[in-house]
Scaffold this motif. Structure first.
Motif, PDB file in Angstrom:
ATOM      1  N   ASP A 284      41.758  29.879  43.782  1.00 18.01           N
ATOM      2  CA  ASP A 284      41.103  31.026  45.070  1.00 18.01           C
ATOM      3  C   ASP A 284      40.097  31.223  44.369  1.00 18.01           C
ATOM      4  O   ASP A 284      40.905  32.615  43.315  1.00 18.01           O
ATOM      5  CB  ASP A 284      41.877  31.582  46.025  1.00 18.01           C
TER       6      ASP A 284
ATOM      7  N   LYS B  34      40.072  35.256  45.059  1.00 16.46           N
ATOM      8  CA  LYS B  34      41.176  36.440  44.926  1.00 16.46           C
ATOM      9  C   LYS B  34      41.654  36.584  43.192  1.00 16.46           C
ATOM     10  O   LYS B  34      42.465  36.812  43.161  1.00 16.46           O
ATOM     11  CB  LYS B  34      42.291  35.829  45.525  1.00 16.46           C
TER      12      LYS B  34
ATOM     13  N   THR C 252      42.505  33.866  41.478  1.00 19.34           N
ATOM     14  CA  THR C 252      43.577  34.117  41.214  1.00 19.34           C
ATOM     15  C   THR C 252      44.183  32.235  40.910  1.00 19.34           C
ATOM     16  O   THR C 252      43.404  30.880  42.039  1.00 19.34           O
ATOM     17  CB  THR C 252      44.735  34.708  42.461  1.00 19.34           C
TER      18      THR C 252
ATOM     19  N   VAL D  69      46.821  35.392  38.054  1.00 19.43           N
ATOM     20  CA  VAL D  69      45.514  36.300  38.488  1.00 19.43           C
ATOM     21  C   VAL D  69      45.019  36.508  37.914  1.00 19.43           C
ATOM     22  O   VAL D  69      45.037  37.056  36.340  1.00 19.43           O
ATOM     23  CB  VAL D  69      46.455  37.350  39.281  1.00 19.43           C
TER      24      VAL D  69
END
Length: 124
Positions: free
Chosen positions: A73, A76, A78, A23
């Protein structure tokens, strides 16, 4: 500066699977390339996979081809690394890293930000 946090490592038997996540903080994630590297005890950090800013381009180390899949993604912030058919030689600390540009790279020198790493241990 992008801050990166990995997760998803653990202990798995040979032949098993894991999915690592990374992340990223910051607004620039969707415009930068990312990569996964790993380091085994007593060895140098080595390239595993890289992905372009859009996810449209990927590249893998020979040891990862056919078994690992890198993806991202951007909504996100991420990035992922899906690892299948794991082998004991895949054991090590896995790091995610970000570049300042949108194109991928297999050289750790091209990456400016690194996560703290997540341990992957594959037992035989």
């Amino acid at each position: 500066q992008v801050q990166l946090v990995e997760s998803g490592g653990g202990l798995v038997q040979a032949g098993g699977s894991l999915r690592l996540s990374c992340v990223a903080s910051g607004r620039t994630f969707s415009s930068i390339a990312m990569g996964w590297f790993r380091q085994a005890p007593g060895k140098e950090r080595e390239f595993v996979a890289t992905i372009t800013w859009s996810g449209g381009g990927t590249a893998y180390a020979d040891s990862a081809k056919g078994r690992f899949t890198i993806s991202r993604d951007n909504a996100k912030n991420t990035m992922y690394l899906r690892m299948n058919s794991l082998k004991p030689e895949d054991t090590g600390v896995y790091y995610c890293a970000s570049r300042g540009t949108g194109s991928g790279s297999s050289s750790y020198r091209d990456y400016s930000s690194w996560g703290q790493g997540t341990q992957v241990t594959v037992s035989s």
